[in-house]
Design a protein around this motif. Structure first.
Motif, short mmCIF file in Angstrom:
data_model
loop_
_atom_site.label_atom_id
_atom_site.label_comp_id
_atom_site.label_asym_id
_atom_site.label_seq_id
_atom_site.Cartn_x
_atom_site.Cartn_y
_atom_site.Cartn_z
N SER A 52 0.80 -1.11 0.08
CA SER A 52 -0.08 -0.01 0.06
C SER A 52 0.88 1.27 -0.02
N ILE A 93 2.86 4.59 0.17
CA ILE A 93 4.58 4.73 -0.05
C ILE A 93 5.27 3.37 -0.33
N VAL A 146 4.96 -6.98 11.12
CA VAL A 146 6.30 -6.50 11.68
C VAL A 146 6.27 -6.59 13.14
N TYR A 162 1.65 8.91 17.36
CA TYR A 162 2.47 8.75 16.06
C TYR A 162 3.53 9.73 16.12
N LYS A 172 7.51 8.58 15.49
CA LYS A 172 8.41 9.01 14.57
C LYS A 172 9.59 9.85 14.95
N GLY A 184 6.23 14.49 3.68
CA GLY A 184 5.53 15.49 4.45
C GLY A 184 3.96 14.85 4.08
N ILE A 234 1.34 13.00 2.18
CA ILE A 234 1.06 12.32 1.01
C ILE A 234 0.03 11.75 0.78
N THR A 292 -2.30 8.93 0.38
CA THR A 292 -2.27 7.43 0.39
C THR A 292 -3.42 7.05 1.15
P1 NAI Z 1 -0.32 3.09 3.91
O1 NAI Z 1 -1.58 2.88 5.36
O2 NAI Z 1 -0.95 3.18 2.55
O3 NAI Z 1 0.74 2.06 4.27
C1 NAI Z 1 1.08 1.38 5.59
C2 NAI Z 1 1.23 0.17 5.26
O4 NAI Z 1 1.72 -0.45 6.42
C3 NAI Z 1 0.04 -0.85 4.77
O5 NAI Z 1 0.49 -1.41 3.78
C4 NAI Z 1 -0.31 -1.61 5.96
O6 NAI Z 1 -1.03 -2.77 5.78
C5 NAI Z 1 1.12 -1.97 6.81
N1 NAI Z 1 0.98 -2.12 7.88
C6 NAI Z 1 0.49 -1.44 9.05
N2 NAI Z 1 0.60 -2.42 10.31
C7 NAI Z 1 1.42 -3.29 9.81
C8 NAI Z 1 2.03 -4.56 10.42
N3 NAI Z 1 1.71 -4.75 11.68
N4 NAI Z 1 2.83 -5.25 10.01
C9 NAI Z 1 3.07 -5.17 8.35
N5 NAI Z 1 2.47 -4.10 8.08
C10 NAI Z 1 1.74 -3.32 8.63
O7 NAI Z 1 0.20 4.57 4.42
P2 NAI Z 1 1.53 5.18 3.73
O8 NAI Z 1 1.16 6.78 3.75
O9 NAI Z 1 2.10 4.44 2.65
O10 NAI Z 1 2.56 5.02 5.14
C11 NAI Z 1 3.89 4.46 4.86
C12 NAI Z 1 4.81 4.84 5.75
O11 NAI Z 1 4.74 6.31 5.65
C13 NAI Z 1 4.16 4.90 7.28
O12 NAI Z 1 5.50 4.65 8.05
C14 NAI Z 1 3.96 6.52 7.46
O13 NAI Z 1 3.64 6.87 8.87
C15 NAI Z 1 4.68 6.97 6.76
N6 NAI Z 1 4.37 8.66 6.43
C16 NAI Z 1 3.25 8.84 5.63
C17 NAI Z 1 2.67 10.02 5.48
C18 NAI Z 1 1.56 10.44 4.49
O14 NAI Z 1 1.21 11.46 4.38
N7 NAI Z 1 0.96 9.20 4.05
C19 NAI Z 1 3.51 11.16 5.84
C20 NAI Z 1 4.59 10.85 6.39
C21 NAI Z 1 4.93 9.46 6.81
#
Ligand code: NAI
Length: 246
Positions: free
Chosen positions: A16, A18, A64, A156, A160, A187, A189, A191
């Protein structure tokens, strides 16, 4: 174009947002990629698309928070793709801006367990493989919440910020052994994580818009590649300028 040819990447949160965009970008740049995640149906579809486009990827089941699953996923990756030399720690959850009063012990611990302990456990499993081969790039996804309050709630932002220290110490301990550890801090994003979140501060982003997962993935490819050979323990912000006015 082929900046990651000959490399093997392990991407958590690979089904999913990023993580998915980065898995696709790593493969496009020539790396063999393990798309690690909990959702096999989605992961297998992503892998199919990568392979049909001429890349090489496999799906590995990963939560994880579960050491046994991490061990199995890493073992399978090494067996099928070779020694991992790129780790992209993307799995994470958000806390919907809960304050210390809104969050309870369980929700706080659960978030810390995924966002911090999860990064620790996966890195701990993969680092020895990198050390054995004398090379590795570990990219951990932070956030603007790694530096300032506001982009998340209490759990959160705490999690972080913790990753900043994790990244620094990792780099400090293993930088002279061929390991480059860097924090990539996006920043706002678009998603699934940010779907439906209306943040009035977004109007202050100099770029004038939210970012895309693909834009973050491009930075990840650079950080993973030998082009970033002198980046160690860095914090790379990709936020359309969101933080400069704060
Ligand atoms: P997302 O929700 O699309 O992806 C997060 C992924 O982590 C998902 O595939 C989910 O299934 C997985 N996940 C959650 N718990 C899990 C577990 N216990 N074991 C394995 N996988 C698990 O969100 P996104 O936006 O792609 O987030 C990815 C990273 O980027 C995260 O660490 C988030 O904190 C960080 N981030 C996102 C931002 C945004 O604006 N979307 C901004 C800054 C950081």
């Amino acid at each position: 174009m082929n900046s990651l040819k000959g490399h093997v990447a392990f991407v958590t949160g690979g089904t999913s947002g990023i993580g998915e965009a980065t898995a696709r970008a790593f493969a496009k740049a020539g790396a063999k990629v393990a798309v690690a995640g909990r959702k096999e149906d989605i992961g297998s579809q992503i892998v199919k698309e990568i392979n049909e486009a001429g890349g090489q990827a496999i799906f590995v089941e990963l939560d994880v928070t579960e050491s046994e699953k991490i061990k199995n996923a890493v073992k399978k990756t090494v067996k099928e793709l070779g020694p991992i030399d790129i780790l992209f720690n993307s799995a994470g959850i958000h806390d919907a801006y809960d304050t210390v009063l809104d969050a309870d012990e369980e929700s706080f611990s659960n978030l810390m367990n995924i966002n911090v302990n999860g990064v620790f456990l996966v890195t701990k499993e993969i680092l020895p493989i990198m050390l054995e081969n004398g090379k590795g790039s570990i990219i951990t996804v932070g956030s603007q919440g790694s530096f300032v309050a506001g982009p998340g709630g209490i759990a959160y932002v705490t999690s972080k910020h913790a990753l900043v220290g994790f990244n620094k110490q990792l780099s400090y301990d293993f930088g002279d052994k061929g390991i480059r550890a860097n924090l990539l801090a996006p920043g706002f994003i678009e998603t699934p994580m940010t779907e439906g979140i209306e943040d009035e501060r977004l109007k202050d982003i100099p770029a004038g818009r939210a970012g895309t997962a693909e834009e973050i993935a491009k930075v990840a490819v650079f950080l993973a590649s030998d082009d970033a050979s002198y980046l160690q323990g860095s914090e790379i912000t990709a936020d359309g300028g969101w933080n400069i006015g704060r």
